[in-house]
Design a protein around this motif. Structure first.
Motif, PDB file in Angstrom:
ATOM      1  N   ASN A  86      59.261  68.623  35.070  1.00  0.00           N
ATOM      2  CA  ASN A  86      58.740  69.943  35.438  1.00  0.00           C
ATOM      3  C   ASN A  86      59.177  70.997  34.418  1.00  0.00           C
ATOM      4  N   LYS A 102      49.839  66.168  41.897  1.00  0.00           N
ATOM      5  CA  LYS A 102      49.875  66.830  43.193  1.00  0.00           C
ATOM      6  C   LYS A 102      50.006  68.339  43.004  1.00  0.00           C
ATOM      7  N   SER A 154      52.113  65.827  37.715  1.00  0.00           N
ATOM      8  CA  SER A 154      52.533  65.003  38.858  1.00  0.00           C
ATOM      9  C   SER A 154      51.371  64.422  39.650  1.00  0.00           C
ATOM     10  N   SER A 184      59.542  60.383  46.905  1.00  0.00           N
ATOM     11  CA  SER A 184      59.407  61.043  48.203  1.00  0.00           C
ATOM     12  C   SER A 184      60.754  61.535  48.713  1.00  0.00           C
ATOM     13  N   LYS A 207      57.261  64.976  50.092  1.00  0.00           N
ATOM     14  CA  LYS A 207      58.709  64.880  50.268  1.00  0.00           C
ATOM     15  C   LYS A 207      59.159  65.249  51.681  1.00  0.00           C
ATOM     16  N   TYR A 265      52.930  68.159  46.975  1.00  0.00           N
ATOM     17  CA  TYR A 265      54.213  67.603  46.537  1.00  0.00           C
ATOM     18  C   TYR A 265      55.271  67.810  47.629  1.00  0.00           C
ATOM     19  N   GLU A 290      62.364  64.160  37.872  1.00  0.00           N
ATOM     20  CA  GLU A 290      61.286  65.071  38.266  1.00  0.00           C
ATOM     21  C   GLU A 290      61.544  66.478  37.741  1.00  0.00           C
ATOM     22  N   THR A 346      51.560  71.937  44.404  1.00  0.00           N
ATOM     23  CA  THR A 346      52.898  72.219  44.930  1.00  0.00           C
ATOM     24  C   THR A 346      52.977  71.892  46.411  1.00  0.00           C
ATOM     25  N   ILE A 376      57.680  59.775  40.583  1.00  0.00           N
ATOM     26  CA  ILE A 376      57.440  60.774  41.619  1.00  0.00           C
ATOM     27  C   ILE A 376      58.021  60.219  42.915  1.00  0.00           C
ATOM     28  N   THR A 395      51.772  71.848  37.938  1.00  0.00           N
ATOM     29  CA  THR A 395      52.343  70.772  38.751  1.00  0.00           C
ATOM     30  C   THR A 395      51.361  69.626  38.925  1.00  0.00           C
ATOM     31  N   ARG A 396      50.103  69.948  39.201  1.00  0.00           N
ATOM     32  CA  ARG A 396      49.091  68.905  39.387  1.00  0.00           C
ATOM     33  C   ARG A 396      48.833  68.143  38.094  1.00  0.00           C
TER      34      ARG A 396
END
Length: 286
Positions: free
Chosen positions: A212, A184, A182, A263, A193, A189, A208, A186, A261, A178-179
């Motif tokens: 992923n 970030k 993105s 929010s 959000k 992230y 997104e 998990t 990405i 994930t990092r």
């Protein structure tokens, strides 16, 4: 660390709840739950008698309950015995209350569904599709989400083959992937959000979710090709898989002129679900 307690009113009783960011779970004030179920005038005494009757519960009390800072009726904060939903359900088992019966019946139903799903995993997918439809997700998003579950399963199967240990190592590898794409972890992230207990993938936009899926699919293919052994080698593969999706993300963003990405979480863009859209049994349960 747990945040400040919030109050939820149930059956006329204030139930104190805090969110533990580190463990990513809610903690409930045990005394408040017991008061709801028993209507006892002396909750502390009831809990004492409860523990004396249930020796197995008493032996595990220190494991089930955690002293947690919560606000009392006098406005001051004190260490209060609190536990997770799982712990509450264990305590409920020892309380002969009519209010506990619907909860016990529901647990039995959930357990039955879980057994059916273990026998026929396709049932779990069918139930997930129905749930997503009722929540207002588009058919396109649902198709992608079901595909992402299949891809994720392929990745975890590959991790199992490589000797990665289920649990923290799986979570760590997921963070690496994930990092890598993105920027970030998990947890970061989810915080971005504004999520707590909700599933991150259920709150991803189409773009997104696709990125992923690409990251996890690439990690799976690379793992099969390079045959890593153990966590350390799998971590390197995970980073490579994430970098594949990062390259795709960079190219797309260069064309769009902004980050993909978002929010936004599901509740921000899904239409509200009205009673007319629910099944009859769901309306009764509201």
């Amino acid at each position: 660390m747990p945040k400040e307690s919030i109050i939820k009113v149930f059956e006329g009783v204030n139930v104190r709840i805090v969110w533990d960011e580190e463990k990513e779970e809610y903690l409930f004030a045990v005394s408040d739950i017991v008061e709801v179920l028993t209507e006892s005038k002396d909750v502390k005494q009831y809990i004492k008698k409860l523990r004396s009757r249930d020796l197995e519960l008493n032996a595990r009390w220190g494991t089930i309950c955690t002293p947690t800072r919560m606000q009392a009726a006098d406005g001051k904060f004190y260490k209060t015995q609190a536990t997770t939903m799982k712990g509450i359900l264990r305590i409920v088992q020892s309380i002969p209350s009519r209010k506990a019966e619907p909860l016990k019946q529901w647990l039995a139903e959930v357990g039955s569904q879980r057994i059916d799903q273990m026998i026929d995993p396709e049932l779990a997918f069918q139930m997930a599709v129905q749930d997503y439809r009722r929540q207002g997700y588009s058919e396109r998003w649902i198709t992608q989400r079901m595909r992402s579950i299949e891809i994720r399963k392929g990745l975890t199967d590959e991790w199992e083959r490589a000797g990665v240990r289920l649990g923290q190592q799986y979570a760590s590898l997921t963070d690496i992937i994930t990092r890598a794409w993105s920027g970030k972890t998990t947890r970061q992230y989810k915080q971005f959000k504004g999520l707590k207990k909700e599933n991150l993938r259920d709150n991803m936009t189409n773009t997104e979710l696709i990125l992923n899926m690409l990251a996890e699919s690439a990690a799976t293919d690379l793992s099969k090709e390079q045959n890593p052994q153990g966590y350390a080698q799998s971590a390197k593969i995970a980073k490579k898989g994430g970098s594949v999706a990062k390259a795709a993300r960079d190219k797309l963003e260069s064309q769009l002129g902004h980050s993909v990405i978002s929010s936004a979480k599901a509740s921000d863009y899904l239409p509200p679900v009205h009673d007319a859209e629910l099944l009859p049994d769901e309306i009764d349960e509201k």
